[in-house]
Design an enzyme around this catalytic site. Sequence first.
Site, PDB file in Angstrom:
ATOM      1  N   GLU A 182      -6.796   0.146  -6.476  1.00  0.00           N
ATOM      2  CA  GLU A 182      -8.104  -0.300  -6.007  1.00  0.00           C
ATOM      3  C   GLU A 182      -8.203   0.001  -4.516  1.00  0.00           C
ATOM      4  OE1 GLU A 182      -8.567  -4.414  -7.104  1.00  0.00           O
ATOM      5  OE2 GLU A 182      -8.110  -4.007  -9.195  1.00  0.00           O
ATOM      6  N   GLN A 216       1.392  -0.139  -0.009  1.00  0.00           N
ATOM      7  CA  GLN A 216       1.213  -0.767  -1.315  1.00  0.00           C
ATOM      8  C   GLN A 216      -0.258  -0.871  -1.666  1.00  0.00           C
ATOM      9  OE1 GLN A 216       3.333  -4.414  -0.408  1.00  0.00           O
ATOM     10  NE2 GLN A 216       1.438  -5.583  -0.523  1.00  0.00           N
ATOM     11  N   GLY A 217      -0.505  -0.749  -2.953  1.00  0.00           N
ATOM     12  CA  GLY A 217      -1.857  -0.864  -3.464  1.00  0.00           C
ATOM     13  C   GLY A 217      -1.846  -1.719  -4.718  1.00  0.00           C
ATOM     14  N   TYR A 218      -3.032  -2.117  -5.130  1.00  0.00           N
ATOM     15  CA  TYR A 218      -3.160  -3.040  -6.253  1.00  0.00           C
ATOM     16  C   TYR A 218      -3.872  -2.382  -7.415  1.00  0.00           C
ATOM     17  CZ  TYR A 218      -1.331  -6.342  -3.050  1.00  0.00           C
ATOM     18  OH  TYR A 218      -0.480  -6.965  -2.191  1.00  0.00           O
ATOM     19  N   LEU A 219      -3.233  -2.449  -8.578  1.00  0.00           N
ATOM     20  CA  LEU A 219      -3.829  -1.951  -9.807  1.00  0.00           C
ATOM     21  C   LEU A 219      -4.688  -3.042 -10.433  1.00  0.00           C
ATOM     22  CD1 LEU A 219      -0.723  -0.076 -11.235  1.00  0.00           C
ATOM     23  CD2 LEU A 219      -2.594   0.848  -9.859  1.00  0.00           C
TER      24      LEU A 219
END
Length: 157
Positions: free
Chosen positions: A82, A27-30
Amino acid sequence: MAQEIERKFLIAGDYKSEAYASVRITQGYLSRVPDRVVRVRIKGDKGFITIKGTTNDTGLSRFEWEKEIPLVEAQALLKMAEPGVIDKTRHLIKNTDGKHIWEVDEFHGDNEGLVVAEIELENENDLFDKPSWLGKEVTGDLKYYNSYLSEKPFKLW
């Protein structure tokens, strides 16, 4: 729209023998703005986008909206995330009360060595059994949030 109510704990014993399922999660964060964290996640062979609001004063509850999206779209969005993508294996364990499921996240990469258990509740006063492998409660401690770990990984603590 939904309210997420959960408690988080560190692990202090062997939990893996009780797991009935495990899945790899990337998972990654926008956006990591505290008022609206936007996450993209690949869980097994499925994609998801999630928006989370701020945590309430008790640290137990916050707004959460999640939608399944095509895997190819999740993969594309993950490339836009990010820096600090989270990699973990989630182990699912049935609680002895028969009504709750423990989600035990075993982190990899820069967060290797960290293992956190979460239990989602129906309300803030919902009762649940605590297994013997459960350690210190860290509910509301921001450094155990995945969005924090993506910026300041466990290996740097």
